[in-house]
Design a protein around this motif. Structure first.
Motif, PDB file in Angstrom:
ATOM      1  N   TYR A 131      13.060  15.306 -13.491  1.00 20.30           N
ATOM      2  CA  TYR A 131      14.490  15.597 -13.368  1.00 20.30           C
ATOM      3  C   TYR A 131      15.250  14.460 -14.047  1.00 20.30           C
ATOM      4  CZ  TYR A 131      12.896  18.774  -9.662  1.00 20.30           C
ATOM      5  OH  TYR A 131      12.255  19.771  -8.948  1.00 20.30           O
ATOM      6  N   ALA A 132      16.028  14.800 -15.075  1.00 20.63           N
ATOM      7  CA  ALA A 132      16.708  13.750 -15.831  1.00 20.63           C
ATOM      8  C   ALA A 132      18.019  14.259 -16.405  1.00 20.63           C
ATOM      9  CB  ALA A 132      15.803  13.224 -16.949  1.00 20.63           C
ATOM     10  N   ASP A 133      18.922  13.319 -16.662  1.00 23.38           N
ATOM     11  CA  ASP A 133      20.228  13.591 -17.259  1.00 23.38           C
ATOM     12  C   ASP A 133      20.266  12.870 -18.607  1.00 23.38           C
ATOM     13  OD1 ASP A 133      23.035  13.157 -17.994  1.00 23.38           O
ATOM     14  OD2 ASP A 133      23.534  13.874 -15.988  1.00 23.38           O
ATOM     15  N   PHE A 134      20.700  13.574 -19.659  1.00 20.20           N
ATOM     16  CA  PHE A 134      20.700  12.987 -20.993  1.00 20.20           C
ATOM     17  C   PHE A 134      21.624  11.784 -21.129  1.00 20.20           C
ATOM     18  CE2 PHE A 134      18.972  17.188 -22.326  1.00 20.20           C
ATOM     19  CZ  PHE A 134      17.863  16.719 -23.019  1.00 20.20           C
ATOM     20  N   LEU A 135      22.562  11.598 -20.201  1.00 20.83           N
ATOM     21  CA  LEU A 135      23.465  10.450 -20.268  1.00 20.83           C
ATOM     22  C   LEU A 135      23.040   9.310 -19.353  1.00 20.83           C
ATOM     23  CD1 LEU A 135      26.114   9.507 -21.633  1.00 20.83           C
ATOM     24  CD2 LEU A 135      27.357  10.483 -19.690  1.00 20.83           C
ATOM     25  N   CYS A 136      22.088   9.555 -18.473  1.00 24.77           N
ATOM     26  CA  CYS A 136      21.678   8.584 -17.457  1.00 24.77           C
ATOM     27  C   CYS A 136      20.920   7.410 -18.088  1.00 24.77           C
ATOM     28  CB  CYS A 136      20.803   9.294 -16.423  1.00 24.77           C
ATOM     29  SG  CYS A 136      19.791   8.228 -15.393  1.00 24.77           S
ATOM     30  N   PRO A 137      21.434   6.170 -17.976  1.00 30.21           N
ATOM     31  CA  PRO A 137      20.739   5.018 -18.569  1.00 30.21           C
ATOM     32  C   PRO A 137      19.330   4.818 -18.009  1.00 30.21           C
ATOM     33  CG  PRO A 137      22.993   4.437 -17.983  1.00 30.21           C
ATOM     34  CD  PRO A 137      22.727   5.780 -17.378  1.00 30.21           C
ATOM     35  N   LYS A 147       0.772  19.160 -17.899  1.00 28.47           N
ATOM     36  CA  LYS A 147       1.893  20.071 -18.155  1.00 28.47           C
ATOM     37  C   LYS A 147       3.137  19.445 -17.533  1.00 28.47           C
ATOM     38  CE  LYS A 147       2.505  24.052 -15.936  1.00 28.47           C
ATOM     39  NZ  LYS A 147       2.340  25.475 -15.539  1.00 28.47           N
ATOM     40  N   VAL A 148       4.213  19.458 -18.284  1.00 32.22           N
ATOM     41  CA  VAL A 148       5.467  18.865 -17.819  1.00 32.22           C
ATOM     42  C   VAL A 148       6.525  19.951 -17.688  1.00 32.22           C
ATOM     43  CG1 VAL A 148       7.305  17.199 -18.310  1.00 32.22           C
ATOM     44  CG2 VAL A 148       4.945  16.666 -18.938  1.00 32.22           C
ATOM     45  N   ARG A 149       7.163  19.960 -16.529  1.00 28.14           N
ATOM     46  CA  ARG A 149       8.302  20.849 -16.291  1.00 28.14           C
ATOM     47  C   ARG A 149       9.563  19.974 -16.265  1.00 28.14           C
ATOM     48  NH1 ARG A 149       8.311  25.559 -13.752  1.00 28.14           N
ATOM     49  NH2 ARG A 149       9.759  24.750 -12.157  1.00 28.14           N
ATOM     50  N   THR A 150      10.397  20.144 -17.290  1.00 24.43           N
ATOM     51  CA  THR A 150      11.577  19.298 -17.440  1.00 24.43           C
ATOM     52  C   THR A 150      12.817  20.019 -16.926  1.00 24.43           C
ATOM     53  OG1 THR A 150      10.602  18.270 -19.405  1.00 24.43           O
ATOM     54  CG2 THR A 150      12.964  17.957 -19.052  1.00 24.43           C
ATOM     55  N   HIS A 151      13.492  19.357 -15.999  1.00 24.67           N
ATOM     56  CA  HIS A 151      14.738  19.869 -15.432  1.00 24.67           C
ATOM     57  C   HIS A 151      15.888  19.045 -16.020  1.00 24.67           C
ATOM     58  CE1 HIS A 151      12.593  21.853 -11.896  1.00 24.67           C
ATOM     59  NE2 HIS A 151      11.666  21.018 -12.373  1.00 24.67           N
ATOM     60  N   MET A 152      16.723  19.663 -16.839  1.00 25.20           N
ATOM     61  CA  MET A 152      17.901  18.977 -17.367  1.00 25.20           C
ATOM     62  C   MET A 152      18.989  19.007 -16.301  1.00 25.20           C
ATOM     63  SD  MET A 152      16.004  19.593 -20.033  1.00 25.20           S
ATOM     64  CE  MET A 152      16.090  21.364 -20.094  1.00 25.20           C
ATOM     65  N   VAL A 153      19.345  17.849 -15.779  1.00 31.32           N
ATOM     66  CA  VAL A 153      20.263  17.769 -14.634  1.00 31.32           C
ATOM     67  C   VAL A 153      21.634  17.275 -15.114  1.00 31.32           C
ATOM     68  CG1 VAL A 153      20.625  16.793 -12.352  1.00 31.32           C
ATOM     69  CG2 VAL A 153      18.293  17.225 -13.145  1.00 31.32           C
ATOM     70  N   PRO A 154      22.661  18.137 -15.123  1.00 30.16           N
ATOM     71  CA  PRO A 154      23.995  17.698 -15.553  1.00 30.16           C
ATOM     72  C   PRO A 154      24.730  16.955 -14.436  1.00 30.16           C
ATOM     73  CG  PRO A 154      24.073  20.019 -14.992  1.00 30.16           C
ATOM     74  CD  PRO A 154      22.635  19.576 -14.820  1.00 30.16           C
ATOM     75  N   MET A 155      24.227  15.787 -14.117  1.00 33.03           N
ATOM     76  CA  MET A 155      24.742  15.004 -12.995  1.00 33.03           C
ATOM     77  C   MET A 155      25.941  14.146 -13.386  1.00 33.03           C
ATOM     78  SD  MET A 155      22.411  12.574 -10.557  1.00 33.03           S
ATOM     79  CE  MET A 155      23.007  11.945  -8.997  1.00 33.03           C
ATOM     80  N   LEU A 156      26.006  13.744 -14.653  1.00 30.66           N
ATOM     81  CA  LEU A 156      27.019  12.788 -15.100  1.00 30.66           C
ATOM     82  C   LEU A 156      28.044  13.438 -16.022  1.00 30.66           C
ATOM     83  CD1 LEU A 156      24.674   9.734 -15.760  1.00 30.66           C
ATOM     84  CD2 LEU A 156      26.040  10.217 -13.723  1.00 30.66           C
ATOM     85  N   GLN A 175      20.451   7.702 -27.272  1.00 28.06           N
ATOM     86  CA  GLN A 175      21.304   8.008 -26.126  1.00 28.06           C
ATOM     87  C   GLN A 175      22.662   7.310 -26.211  1.00 28.06           C
ATOM     88  OE1 GLN A 175      20.282   6.297 -22.225  1.00 28.06           O
ATOM     89  NE2 GLN A 175      20.346   8.375 -21.387  1.00 28.06           N
ATOM     90  N   PRO A 176      23.758   8.054 -26.040  1.00 31.36           N
ATOM     91  CA  PRO A 176      25.078   7.411 -25.974  1.00 31.36           C
ATOM     92  C   PRO A 176      25.200   6.574 -24.706  1.00 31.36           C
ATOM     93  CG  PRO A 176      25.251   9.791 -26.371  1.00 31.36           C
ATOM     94  CD  PRO A 176      23.840   9.522 -25.962  1.00 31.36           C
ATOM     95  N   ALA A 177      26.129   5.645 -24.712  1.00 30.37           N
ATOM     96  CA  ALA A 177      26.353   4.813 -23.538  1.00 30.37           C
ATOM     97  C   ALA A 177      27.134   5.581 -22.483  1.00 30.37           C
ATOM     98  CB  ALA A 177      27.119   3.550 -23.931  1.00 30.37           C
ATOM     99  N   GLU A 178      26.773   5.366 -21.231  1.00 29.53           N
ATOM    100  CA  GLU A 178      27.535   5.968 -20.137  1.00 29.53           C
ATOM    101  C   GLU A 178      28.966   5.435 -20.175  1.00 29.53           C
ATOM    102  OE1 GLU A 178      27.372   6.413 -15.244  1.00 29.53           O
ATOM    103  OE2 GLU A 178      25.813   5.289 -16.309  1.00 29.53           O
ATOM    104  N   GLY A 179      29.937   6.327 -20.043  1.00 32.51           N
ATOM    105  CA  GLY A 179      31.333   5.947 -20.106  1.00 32.51           C
ATOM    106  C   GLY A 179      31.919   6.017 -21.500  1.00 32.51           C
ATOM    107  N   ALA A 180      31.070   6.233 -22.499  1.00 27.66           N
ATOM    108  CA  ALA A 180      31.539   6.312 -23.883  1.00 27.66           C
ATOM    109  C   ALA A 180      31.482   7.762 -24.371  1.00 27.66           C
ATOM    110  CB  ALA A 180      30.684   5.405 -24.776  1.00 27.66           C
ATOM    111  N   ARG A 181      31.766   7.945 -25.639  1.00 32.51           N
ATOM    112  CA  ARG A 181      31.743   9.270 -26.236  1.00 32.51           C
ATOM    113  C   ARG A 181      30.303   9.744 -26.402  1.00 32.51           C
ATOM    114  NH1 ARG A 181      30.963  11.658 -31.044  1.00 32.51           N
ATOM    115  NH2 ARG A 181      32.345  13.334 -31.726  1.00 32.51           N
TER     116      ARG A 181
END
Length: 268
Positions: free
Chosen positions: A102-108, A131-140, A177-183
């Motif tokens: 479980y991961a968020d693309f913006l999470c450092p 086998k990997v099951r990837t959950h994209m979590v839009p938490m941020l 990865q972009p920085a959290e808080g940035a564009r």
């Protein structure tokens, strides 16, 4: 307004007030024009520093603007990539070990997780042991400026999975990865990344522009956030956080050799 910009604005206000206070004190104390002139010079210097800080902050915040996203070069695998709702399965369907990530693309912290373990995960997927099951979590969703990158990236990754290009797309976003808080990256940049890895379909482009999987991702995150099996102790109490890895329904404690223990059949 993002957190970084709010902090910079507050700092500028404090520095301007300090400058006014210094000038007022100098005039009250007397000392002639030379003293006041010296103080004014200091204030001008402070103002220059503030302006420089603003320019640096804005440049840093908008670092991704107009930039292409470099394409990652993950380990090649003969095993399939399959979207299952808002989860993407990669690897040998008969692999003895399966993990859920479980991961968020913006999470450092998620970015650090993939920097540390991404190559090893890809290797084990490629050799058929995992086998990997990837959950994209839009938490941020609110943590980019403008808001929304977390969800936009998750939606785009699912669309890339529909095209059989999930791993390359996924890894490219984490490696850059972009920085959290940035564009974050906008629709145009996400579409171009798809093209750069060979995705030319209209369905991919349209799906990014209209947020095809946005609602499904948001609904799934609401369930994930409330799942007691995914809750962990953290600085603000017990709750869901990213990254989270599970194996056979249990949260994996990450550390030296955790992935080898799982794929060798040992208890995690």
């Amino acid at each position: 307004m993002g957190g970084a910009e709010r902090t910079a604005r507050k700092r500028r206000q404090q520095q301007r007030q300090q400058g006014r206070n210094v000038v007022a004190q100098a005039r009250a104390a007397g000392g002639g024009g030379k003293r006041v002139g010296l103080i004014v010079g200091v204030v001008v210097l402070v103002a220059a520093v503030v302006v420089g800080g603003v320019l640096w902050t804005n440049a840093s915040k908008n670092e991704t603007q107009g930039q292409g996203i470099p394409v990652a070069q993950p380990v090649k695998s003969e095993y399939p990539e399959k979207r299952d709702g808002v989860v993407v399965e990669t690897g040998n369907p008969q692999a003895e070990a399966t993990i859920d990530v479980y991961a968020d693309f913006l999470c450092p912290a998620c970015g650090s997780f993939y920097q540390q373990y991404g190559d090893e995960l890809n290797q084990k997927v490629a050799d058929g042991s995992l086998k990997v099951r990837t959950h994209m979590v839009p938490m941020l969703v609110e943590a980019s400026d403008p808001p929304g990158y977390s969800l936009d990236a998750a939606n785009a990754a699912l669309l890339a999975a529909d095209e059989g290009q999930f791993t390359t797309f996924h890894d490219s976003l984490f490696e850059n990865q972009p920085a959290e808080g940035a564009r974050g990256y906008d629709d145009k940049q996400l579409i171009q990344l798809g093209r750069d890895i060979g995705i030319e379909s209209k369905a991919f482009t349209d799906g990014i522009r209209n947020g095809k999987y946005d609602k499904q991702l948001t609904d799934a995150f609401e369930k994930i956030a409330k799942d007691p099996k995914l809750a962990q102790e953290g600085p603000q109490g017990k709750g869901f956080s990213t990254p989270t890895v599970t194996h056979e329904g249990r949260i994996v404690q990450l550390g030296d050799g955790w992935l080898d223990r799982i794929t060798s059949g040992a208890n995690s």
